[in-house]
Enzyme design. Structure first.
Site, PDB file in Angstrom:
ATOM      1  N   ARG A  39      19.568  -3.868   0.760  1.00 44.56           N
ATOM      2  CA  ARG A  39      20.492  -2.914   1.249  1.00 44.56           C
ATOM      3  C   ARG A  39      20.529  -3.229   2.821  1.00 44.56           C
ATOM      4  NH1 ARG A  39      24.025   1.165   0.374  1.00 44.56           N
ATOM      5  NH2 ARG A  39      24.029   2.593   2.434  1.00 44.56           N
ATOM      6  N   GLU A  56     -11.836   8.829 -18.320  1.00 44.40           N
ATOM      7  CA  GLU A  56     -10.514   8.838 -18.532  1.00 44.40           C
ATOM      8  C   GLU A  56      -9.720   8.858 -17.444  1.00 44.40           C
ATOM      9  OE1 GLU A  56     -10.471   8.732 -21.852  1.00 44.40           O
ATOM     10  OE2 GLU A  56      -8.198   8.963 -21.900  1.00 44.40           O
ATOM     11  N   GLN A 101      11.449  -1.671  12.048  1.00 43.19           N
ATOM     12  CA  GLN A 101      10.097  -1.398  11.767  1.00 43.19           C
ATOM     13  C   GLN A 101       9.833  -0.157  11.008  1.00 43.19           C
ATOM     14  OE1 GLN A 101       8.127  -1.430  15.574  1.00 43.19           O
ATOM     15  NE2 GLN A 101       7.767  -3.581  15.505  1.00 43.19           N
TER      16      GLN A 101
END
Lengths: 414, 405
Positions: B268, B242, B279
């Site tokens: 953006r 599960e 970076q």
């Protein structure tokens, strides 16, 4: 096609045979090699013969074995299915071998990292000429090497300053190369130089510089933190006169940007290999710590102190498993001839870091024993050996630049 | 041999589920507000075979498609909405519990009964607090002639509001601690069973979490799940498998968070260029891409080992170790993916105009479903060290950390 992660029977046999050799024969000698700054040639010869007799796939014996005969490692689809993939076999074998001693892989005779550019860019005549050196080593072992890094240009490969100019039927090379694995004992080095630094990559030329070429000499042999059994040399080129036949690929090859690409193409297949070696060292340290803990503690009850140690061990094992699956994926893509630059860099970045963490944690878990006790000194050695795996073949930062550029195709530079 | 590629059949199913995921993505906020999936999408998912029984063998009334198929589908669905795989129609988590703990006849009967987009099963494992003086559950099952009488309170039961049947765990032998637990099928209509108020949760709003009160609930002898030869080992298999499905959902969430982040940092702009071209941002993205790839393939590998273990082609030990590592990696990865997605969006990430704050909340709650990463690490260490798998350590007991089931 189906998602599965079991090795073929043949790969499993190879893995098991190399693993037992690594831990029973190689590991007991590795501290001695580290202290002697080298591996005896008799051992290397014996090992090479043994590897050949065990008949691994073309690349199954690590870096130096990669195409030792200069033949293409490509396989037919049918053969690939049977072998489980040459590159997958290679990374599986490299991890096993590195659990014995990582320096051994770097010391194995053969063309080494010089192999891929000669195979990929050399003319048929050049391939024949330079690979034939390794066909008969009965009179002495032979190495090839790859000389790219300079005192002023490491990660920024495009910034190399070693110059070359054509004079008659010769090229005249001037400059210095450093940190060259097997560079001093190599029969030839693939040396990268530039006709004009202002041209950037377009100015690059690759030469096969043979031992004994006038103007070629060996500078200092480096004294390193780890991998001390491996030779790392400085190469000096002072008006070094290289015959024009040694310009890799011939003049016309350089009308495009391919010179630089020659340098870079080498890495797409070697990065997963280096990752696999790092994982092998990390695994050795991890297994050492597991055995240590087993002997000292009873870990079957949830006592917090033990749970904390258990968690640290689990995370080391987990991170090595994560790096291993990235490495297998990069290798699997290479076997299917699918572009894998991003995945190769992921494997390399994850492998180096996971293995460094494994060595550091193993030392801490074993406590003072991990750093001083006589029987634990392999751990101290692995800790020294592993650091460079996050540096050579492209630092972790360079790998992230490669990955970033693949994620954002319009990203040219930072 | 090593192969990363799904079968053609799996690829077709993934494509279909992926289209459903796109629809889920479009209405992700509405699903959250409505506290459930729209009926038509739940029906569409059910018709694709989703809903709990994918990996259950045909002998137990399942589809018999294997755990690899199950994790592929859960991952794909979760890209659309990480809460959706918890909120489907059909037996849900109960299917796995019956497969591992019940007989083929018990499993077939209840998977059949719950096989409808409007029906649902649930698992009641956790309790509000650990027992004060001994190991094991506070909820007890005591004999009454041939019948069993269940009394106590279970907690963090997902879908208890709409469940038609529960697998309830209780103490059958108080002296035996965790080795003395058992499980029973309890119908919704049983006398003495009440479902508590819906809890207000951090994330996964499409699925509700509830207490389940059992006040002398009487069930017949056929309701007991024997749990095979070793009940706790069977329970462990249930939880681990599960947890792998939850991990696949965590991978799907990470993918969604990554996709949103990549799109945002590409569009953006700041200081004259896309923020992704700095970076610090690009490397963050690269790190998340590495986590994501590793977690995805670790989950798939673990699932393939369980499928192989079912036919004896792999050892259960290997499957347990790989699963523990995959669960730890993917739950931690999802949390980092959610956190970094909000961070890379800056102030915008904190607003509900963007989906990333939901991913971050969902990631935290996913990490508390079936198995936590801490429990996975303890399991991984126990297997690696070769020590006995003590239920108190390797099962997600309330002694350590309670989990949603």
């Amino acid at each position: 096609m189906t998602i599965e992660f079991t090795l073929t029977k043949r790969q499993e046999e190879l893995r098991s045979a190399i693993g037992s050799l690594a831990r029973n024969v190689i590991r007991p000698q590795s501290l001695g090699w580290d202290r002697a700054h080298g591996i005896p040639e008799e051992f290397l010869l014996r090992f090479t013969q043994m590897a050949a007799s065990m008949g691994g796939t073309a690349g199954a014996w690590g870096v130096q074995g990669l195409g030792a005969t200069g033949e293409e490692a490509s396989e037919s689809a049918e053969k690939k299915k049977k072998s489980g993939g040459a590159m997958v076999s290679t990374v599986v074998a490299a991890e096993e071998l590195a659990t014995g001693d990582p320096a051994l892989l770097l010391c194995l005779p053969g063309p080494g990292l010089g192999g891929p550019p000669v195979r990929g860019s050399g003319t048929p005549e050049q391939r024949e000429r330079f690979f034939s050196v390794f066909k008969d080593m009965s009179a002495g072992l032979k190495w090839g090497a790859y000389a790219l890094t300079e005192p002023g240009a490491g990660s920024d490969v495009a910034g190399i300053r070693t110059s070359c100019r054509k004079e008659g039927r010769e090229w005249v090379l001037n400059g210095r190369k450093c940190y060259i694995t097997n560079g001093a004992r190599a029969s030839w080095n693939v040396v990268f130089a530039t006709i004009d630094p202002s041209l950037g990559r377009a100015g690059h030329r690759a030469f096969v510089v043979e031992k004994g070429t006038p103007g070629f000499s060996v500078g200092k042999i480096e004294d390193k933190m780890g991998l001390r059994a491996s030779e790392t040399a400085e190469l000096v080129l002072e008006d070094c006169r290289v015959p024009e036949e040694n310009l890799l690929g011939g003049e016309e090859k350089y009308q495009t940007k391919e010179g630089f690409l020659t340098a870079m193409k080498t890495f797409d297949n070697t990065r997963p290999l280096v990752a696999a070696m790092a994982i092998g060292i990390g695994r050795a340290a991890y297994e050492h710590a597991v055995d240590f803990v087993k002997e000292r503690y009873v870990l079957s009850r949830p006592i917090p102190r033990y749970a904390a140690i258990a968690e640290r061990l689990a995370r080391v094992g987990r991170d090595l498993a994560a790096a291993r699956i990235l490495t297998l994926r990069a290798a699997w893509l290479a076997d299917r001839e699918i572009a894998n630059a991003k995945e190769a860099s992921m494997a390399k970045a994850a492998g180096g870091q996971a293995a460094i963490k494994a060595c550091m944690e193993a030392i801490e878990i074993c406590g003072a024993h991990g750093a001083v006790a006589e029987d634990q000194q392999l751990l101290e050695k692995w800790f020294r050996d592993i650091k460079v795996y996050d540096i050579f073949e492209g630092t972790g930062q360079i790998q992230r630049i490669v990955i970033s550029k693949r994620l954002m195709p319009d990203l040219r530079s930072f | 041999m090593i192969d990363f590629e799904p079968t053609e059949e799996q690829a077709l199913m993934v494509t279909a589920v992926s289209q459903l995921a796109s629809k889920l993505r479009e209405r992700i906020r509405q699903t959250e507000r409505d506290h459930g999936l729209p009926a038509e999408l739940r029906l569409a998912a059910f018709e694709m075979g989703l809903g709990g029984g994918v990996a259950v063998p045909e002998s137990h009334g399942g589809a018999g498609l294997g755990l690899v198929t199950a994790v592929l589908l859960d991952e794909t669905l979760a890209v659309g909405d990480p809460a959706a795989p918890f909120a489907l129609g059909g037996p849900g988590a109960l299917a796995g519990a019956l497969h591992e703990l019940g007989t083929p006849a018990q499993a077939s009967e209840w998977l059949g009964k719950l096989s409808s987009a409007d029906r649902c099963g649930a698992v009641a494992w956790s309790e509000p607090r650990a027992h004060a003086t001994r190991a094991g559950f506070c909820t007890t099952a005591t004999r009454s002639g041939d019948d069993w009488v269940l009394s106590g309170v279970k907690a963090f039961v997902l879908n208890a509001d709409r469940a038609d049947a529960f697998v309830v765990f209780a103490q059958v032998d108080e002296a035996a601690g965790w080795a003395g637990i058992g499980a029973f099928i309890v119908e919704r209509a049983a006398t003495g069973l009440t479902v508590g108020e819906r809890k207000v949760t951090l994330g996964l709003d499409a699925v509700g979490a509830f207490d389940l009160k059992l006040d002398g609930v009487k069930v017949g002898p056929a309701a007991r799940l024997a749990g095979g030869e070793d009940f706790c080992r069977s329970a462990l298999r249930f939880f681990v498998k599960e947890a792998l499905k939850v991990s696949a959902r965590a991978v799907g969430l990470s993918q969604a968070a990554f996709d949103a982040s990549l799109e945002y940092v590409t569009n953006r702009r700041a200081f004259g260029k896309p923020i992704g071209h700095f970076q610090a941002v690009a490397f963050t993205l690269a790190d998340r891409a590495m986590d994501l790839e590793a977690a995805r393939h670790m989950v798939r590998r673990s699932a393939s080992l369980w499928d192989a273990a079912a036919t004896g082609a792999a050892s259960e030990r290997d499957a347990l170790l790989a699963s523990a590592q995959a669960v730890s990696m993917s739950l931690e990865g999802a949390m980092r993916a959610g956190d970094d997605a909000v961070q890379l969006h800056g102030g915008a990430g904190f607003m509900r105009d963007y989906p990333v704050e939901k991913y971050m909340r969902d990631a935290k709650q996913l990490g508390l479903c079936s198995m936590t990463k801490e429990q996975a690490d303890q399991l991984g260490a126990a297997v690696a060290l070769g020590v006995a798998l003590d239920p108190a350590v390797v099962l997600p007991t309330p002694d350590l950390q309670a989990v949603f089931t």
